[in-house]
Design an enzyme around this catalytic site. Structure first.
Site, short mmCIF file in Angstrom:
data_model
loop_
_atom_site.label_atom_id
_atom_site.label_comp_id
_atom_site.label_asym_id
_atom_site.label_seq_id
_atom_site.Cartn_x
_atom_site.Cartn_y
_atom_site.Cartn_z
N TYR A 1 -11.04 -5.63 5.25
CA TYR A 1 -10.93 -4.28 4.70
C TYR A 1 -10.50 -4.32 3.24
O TYR A 1 -11.06 -3.61 2.39
CB TYR A 1 -9.93 -3.51 5.55
CG TYR A 1 -9.74 -2.05 5.21
CD1 TYR A 1 -10.72 -1.12 5.49
CD2 TYR A 1 -8.55 -1.61 4.65
CE1 TYR A 1 -10.53 0.23 5.20
CE2 TYR A 1 -8.34 -0.27 4.36
CZ TYR A 1 -9.34 0.64 4.63
OH TYR A 1 -9.14 1.96 4.33
N LYS B 1 -12.63 -3.04 0.01
CA LYS B 1 -12.10 -1.96 -0.82
C LYS B 1 -11.93 -2.39 -2.27
O LYS B 1 -12.09 -1.57 -3.19
CB LYS B 1 -10.78 -1.44 -0.24
CG LYS B 1 -10.95 -0.68 1.07
CD LYS B 1 -11.92 0.48 0.94
CE LYS B 1 -11.90 1.43 2.12
NZ LYS B 1 -12.90 2.51 1.98
#
Length: 305
Positions: A166, A170
């Site tokens: 993640y 990001k």
């Protein structure tokens, strides 16, 4: 002032609930025609195929007097992303804004993270943001206008446990946004990132194994998704002219501006460096400026109000 998006056409991905839903609703209230995209899958990306979330948000928008159409495609599929933009143009004549909000979580501590965990999160977040942005880019270029709003996270900007996939996605989105801003500035196209602090179903999956973690998650419930939507709508509007390549955070009623990666300290050795002189001179000079290993929950210690 209402009507900041009057006559604009906006795609919001992952808009069947949470932050995406609130952004779709506010875009419509501000006068936009909205393509409400949601795959209808689980938080971890499994399942899908349910048309109910996207359709329900469209029904809400129409009940309030707005205009919206649903889309059920996966942002991870380039063809589906192209179809989202094509649907906007065929139904409403143009596309003016893209909010890249769709996401999933497959949290694992790094030494237990599978290649599938890694790939699926990267596919949805980073590849998904590229796919929808690339599909809209030529329309923006031809009409000499357009705005992208991409969603990043302090899990990447600051750091967190168990989220290598993640966090990497990001941070990749930050680089993607800046590249888009640079490449498309000549066509009056803007690209910015928002890092949201809000209680969503993804946040609800984070384990709470200690009283401190439980208390933190309870405080997080006060940070409603509706608090995020105004920043996204502003960034899509003409009022944001000249605002591009920035990273904004929204934490309850607080707006933060994040710095980009830039050198904070330099040292020079006229004769060049050796491993020994780096250890003896360079690192001691730089150490006071090192980034600490704080996680996002440890860095943002003040309560939102």
């Amino acid at each position: 002032m209402a009507g900041m998006l009057k006559d604009k056409v906006v795609l919001v991905t992952g808009a069947g609930g949470g932050i995406g839903r609130e952004m779709a609703l506010l875009c419509a209230r501000e006068g936009a025609k909205v393509v409400v995209n949601d795959l209808g899958g689980a938080v971890d990306g499994e399942g899908g195929g349910s048309q109910a979330p996207a359709q329900k948000v469209c029904d809400e928008i129409k009940a309030a007097g707005g205009i919206a159409i649903p889309d059920y495609g996966s942002v991870a599929d380039p063809a589906a992303a192209e179809a989202m933009i094509k649907q906007a143009v065929e139904n409403f004549g143009r596309i003016d804004g893209v909010i890249n909000n769709a996401g999933i979580l497959r949290d694992r501590i790094f030494h237990r993270m599978s290649h599938l965990d890694w790939k699926q999160v990267i596919d949805v977040h980073l590849h998904g943001a590229f796919n929808t942005s690339r599909a809209a880019a030529n329309y923006f270029k031809e009409q000499k206008s357009g705005a992208f709003v991409h969603f990043t996270s302090t899990s990447g900007l600051v750091g967190n446990f168990g989220q290598a996939n993640y966090a990497a996605a990001k941070m990749g989105i930050v680089g993607l946004s800046r590249s888009i801003a640079l490449d498309m500035k000549a066509f009056n196209v803007r690209s910015n990132c928002v890092s949201p602090f809000a209680w969503t179903r993804m946040i609800g999956t984070i384990p709470a194994d200690t009283p401190q973690q439980v208390a933190r998650l309870e405080r997080s419930k006060r940070m409603t998704p509706a608090k995020i939507a105004p920043m996204a709508v502003y960034l899509l509007s003409d009022a944001a002219d000249g605002v591009t390549s920035q990273i904004f955070g929204v934490r309850m009623n607080e707006i933060l501006l994040f710095s980009a990666n830039r050198p904070v300290r330099s040292v020079h050795m006229s004769d060049g460096w050796t491993p020994q002189s780096i250890a003896e001179t360079a690192i001691p000079a730089m150490r006071p400026h090192f980034i600490s290993l704080d996680r996002s929950p440890e860095y943002f210690t003040w309560d939102p109000i």
